[in-house]
Design an enzyme around this catalytic site. Sequence first.
Site, PDB file in Angstrom:
ATOM      1  N   ASP A  47       0.844  -1.192   0.000  1.00 25.88           N
ATOM      2  CA  ASP A  47       0.000   0.000   0.000  1.00 25.88           C
ATOM      3  C   ASP A  47       0.885   1.249   0.000  1.00 25.88           C
ATOM      4  OD1 ASP A  47      -2.327  -1.478   0.079  1.00 25.88           O
ATOM      5  OD2 ASP A  47      -2.494  -1.397   2.268  1.00 25.88           O
ATOM      6  N   TYR A  75       5.570  -9.074   8.373  1.00 19.55           N
ATOM      7  CA  TYR A  75       5.129  -7.692   8.539  1.00 19.55           C
ATOM      8  C   TYR A  75       5.154  -7.311  10.018  1.00 19.55           C
ATOM      9  CZ  TYR A  75       3.081  -8.428   3.881  1.00 19.55           C
ATOM     10  OH  TYR A  75       2.888  -8.726   2.555  1.00 19.55           O
ATOM     11  N   ASP A  89      -7.466   1.388   7.505  1.00 16.55           N
ATOM     12  CA  ASP A  89      -6.213   2.022   7.920  1.00 16.55           C
ATOM     13  C   ASP A  89      -6.477   3.479   8.275  1.00 16.55           C
ATOM     14  OD1 ASP A  89      -6.403   3.454   5.520  1.00 16.55           O
ATOM     15  OD2 ASP A  89      -4.828   2.306   4.511  1.00 16.55           O
ATOM     16  N   ARG A 181      -4.385  -5.064   6.754  1.00 17.74           N
ATOM     17  CA  ARG A 181      -5.503  -4.192   7.145  1.00 17.74           C
ATOM     18  C   ARG A 181      -6.732  -5.002   7.522  1.00 17.74           C
ATOM     19  NH1 ARG A 181      -7.136  -1.096   2.565  1.00 17.74           N
ATOM     20  NH2 ARG A 181      -5.860  -2.396   1.213  1.00 17.74           N
TER      21      ARG A 181
END
Length: 301
Positions: A47, A75, A89, A181
Amino acid sequence: MARRKKGRDISGWLVIDKPAGPTSTAVVNKVRWALDARKAGHAGTLDPEATGVLAVALGEATKTVPFITDALKAYEFTVRFGAATNTDDAEGEVIATSDARPADDDIRAALKGFTGDIMQVPPQFSAVKIDGERAYHLAREGEELELAARPLWVDELVLVSRPDADHAVLRMVCGKGGYVRALARDLGEALGCLGHVTQLRRVWSGPFDAEDGITMETLERLARSPELDTHLLPLEAGLADLPELPCTAEGAARLRNGNPGMVLASEVEYGEEAWASHEGQAIAVGRYRAGELHPSRVFNR
């Protein structure tokens, strides 16, 4: 007659430690320009506001992209409790709030339900295609989307730290197709407090680590210079998770022509995917059968 693309015919990988802001496509375009490369592509979208590993394949290395896309990725991300957003987000609009805040033990207990084989519904604002259109295009037009749940393998999901009652820092190692997300959204719902991602960093992707990547500032400073070439990793780096099968010169010649080629004996099982090498250079990827590699991808260098 098709027009030939301009640029250098170079092959390899350049790992970028992407900053927040640019899209993955914009980074690939910058890399292609900086190296004057004829062909480039990335191995997994980040993103715009996410940071970390963006591995860019060049030339023949683009044929190895699927092996990085399918590899495990790690992550580290921060979840903000107490609010849900339409994008899952911090860039989106708040659509619901909650005064509840989970205890650390409640978070750890809830994380167990999001490990292993799980089903995950992608965010409304995602690149998933619906009748040929990207979901985020439809979501921006105000459409409420019915997105199907998708399978995801989560190898690890742990609580790293708790800066305050409103935030938790998590680490996730997962397979292909995961949305951090969506996990933050679902975790917030499971804890009864809502949640969304405020920070996201891809620490590693397959064999590539963020700490080994170069910054966009370095990319621009070294653009169109021989020094930038020294940061290139070989095409073979994208095959790190596959077994290597050395072959003879005769086997290499047959493989280069798209025919099965003889490889040296190994512990690779019949039908297993592997790559053949000659004098350390990747020749082809394919399936091992009875002493030969049957190629599915051939590298033309």
